[in-house]
Design an enzyme around this catalytic site. Structure first.
Site, mmCIF file in Angstrom:
data_model
loop_
_atom_site.group_PDB
_atom_site.id
_atom_site.type_symbol
_atom_site.label_atom_id
_atom_site.label_comp_id
_atom_site.label_asym_id
_atom_site.label_seq_id
_atom_site.Cartn_x
_atom_site.Cartn_y
_atom_site.Cartn_z
ATOM 1 N N ASP A 160 -29.780 -14.204 39.280
ATOM 2 C CA ASP A 160 -28.686 -15.071 38.840
ATOM 3 C C ASP A 160 -28.303 -16.046 39.936
ATOM 4 O O ASP A 160 -28.892 -16.069 41.023
ATOM 5 C CB ASP A 160 -27.480 -14.247 38.367
ATOM 6 N N ASP A 168 -20.479 -8.657 33.718
ATOM 7 C CA ASP A 168 -20.530 -9.056 35.127
ATOM 8 C C ASP A 168 -19.499 -10.140 35.442
ATOM 9 O O ASP A 168 -19.156 -10.948 34.572
ATOM 10 C CB ASP A 168 -21.914 -9.592 35.479
ATOM 11 N N TYR A 172 -25.483 -13.183 23.269
ATOM 12 C CA TYR A 172 -25.114 -13.982 24.435
ATOM 13 C C TYR A 172 -25.594 -15.423 24.280
ATOM 14 O O TYR A 172 -26.593 -15.680 23.600
ATOM 15 C CB TYR A 172 -25.764 -13.418 25.707
ATOM 16 N N ARG A 232 -30.432 -11.330 32.907
ATOM 17 C CA ARG A 232 -30.977 -11.847 34.173
ATOM 18 C C ARG A 232 -32.477 -11.588 34.261
ATOM 19 O O ARG A 232 -33.237 -12.446 34.706
ATOM 20 C CB ARG A 232 -30.274 -11.183 35.359
#
Length: 297
Positions: A87, A45, A73, A178
């Site tokens: 987010d 993203d 991540y 998210r």
């Protein structure tokens, strides 16, 4: 002056900057290499930074092999605020006081490790009747989404201060960080959203070897190829076989070769020290070519 494109074969580990889509980052890198053909190995993203493996030339034949790979991540969650997108770019839909400590966070994280189910967010590229969900979300339309099974291999609490939590998450393909942020916030009773995300690993490829677009731009054009990994960089987990002579000719022309004992599954095939393709065992017990490569000399 018209751009002169050329065959460039290899894998670039890019440290994608904030604000660029994966395709925008790919096209910028592709122009820097004057690469005629390029592709990425799965989207990251615009909100996210970090590792984005890019494939050029013959390496694009293997980009799909990373789509199913595990990812790692580093995520920052802001507690006390939930947004419609999960987010920092979303609209605030709920707020609450943050009355949690580090022990509370450590206590809820195990709930989200192992096989879990996630409901994909409306702000995602999944399609309904041919339209991405994020288009519907922008129009205020919410549709039912079926839960999807994913696996969280590990969650590590990196830091906690005030209303900010930093986590390292190792997960399977298809995991929405998210959604994980929302679910952790709800488990803590205060809500949360994802305020920052950085991908640090894809399979056995890691961010430590990545280069930024700014670093590439600073290099002379003839220096940039030195930052490319070989075409087979995405395939290092596969066993390998070297062929020569008649066997090499047979394989290059799409015919099977003998399969040595002990080899199974997808196999990297080399000749003269260079990758010539990927093979898979057939029902006859021989190794059949599945994807052949023609590297630029």
């Amino acid at each position: 002056m018209k751009k002169a494109w050329k065959q460039v074969d290899g894998v670039l580990l890019l440290d994608k900057p904030l604000g660029l889509s994966s395709n925008d980052a790919l096209q910028k890198a592709r122009r820097l290499f004057s690469a005629a053909k390029g592709g990425h190995t799965g989207t990251l993203d615009p909100l996210a930074t970090g590792l984005l493996p890019l494939c050029f030339g013959e390496a694009t034949k293997f980009s799909a092999d990373l789509l199913d790979a595990d990812k790692t991540y580093e995520a920052e969650l802001q507690l006390g605020v939930e947004t419609d997108s999960g987010d920092v770019d979303g609209q605030v839909v709920a707020t609450a006081a943050v009355n949690v400590g580090e022990s509370d966070i450590s206590a809820v994280l195990p709930r989200f490790t192992g096989p879990i189910e996630q409901v994909p967010p409306m702000h995602s590229a999944l399609k309904r009747d041919g339209r991405p969900l994020y288009e519907l979300a922008r129009q205020g339309v919410v549709v039912e989404r079926a839960p999807r099974a994913v696996t969280i291999h590990a969650i590590e609490l990196l830091s906690f201060a005030g209303d900010r939590v930093r986590l390292r998450v190792a997960c399977s393909k298809g995991t929405y960080i998210r959604v994980l942020a929302i679910d952790i916030g709800r488990a803590l009773g205060c809500g949360a959203h994802l305020s920052a995300l950085r991908r640090v690993a894809v399979a056995d490829l890691d961010l430590a070897r990545a280069v930024t677009l700014a670093e590439l731009e600073a290099l002379a054009e003839d220096e940039r190829p030195s930052r490319l990994l070989p075409v087979d960089a995405l395939l290092q987990s596969l066993p390998s076989l070297t062929v020569e002579g008649e066997a090499e000719s047979r394989f290059r022309h799409g015919n099977p070769v003998d399969l040595p004992a002990g080899l199974a599954g997808k196999i990297r095939v080399y000749a003269g020290g260079r990758l010539i393709g990927i093979g898979e065992p057939g029902p006859d017990g021989r190794l059949w070519p599945k994807r052949l490569v023609q590297l630029a000399s």
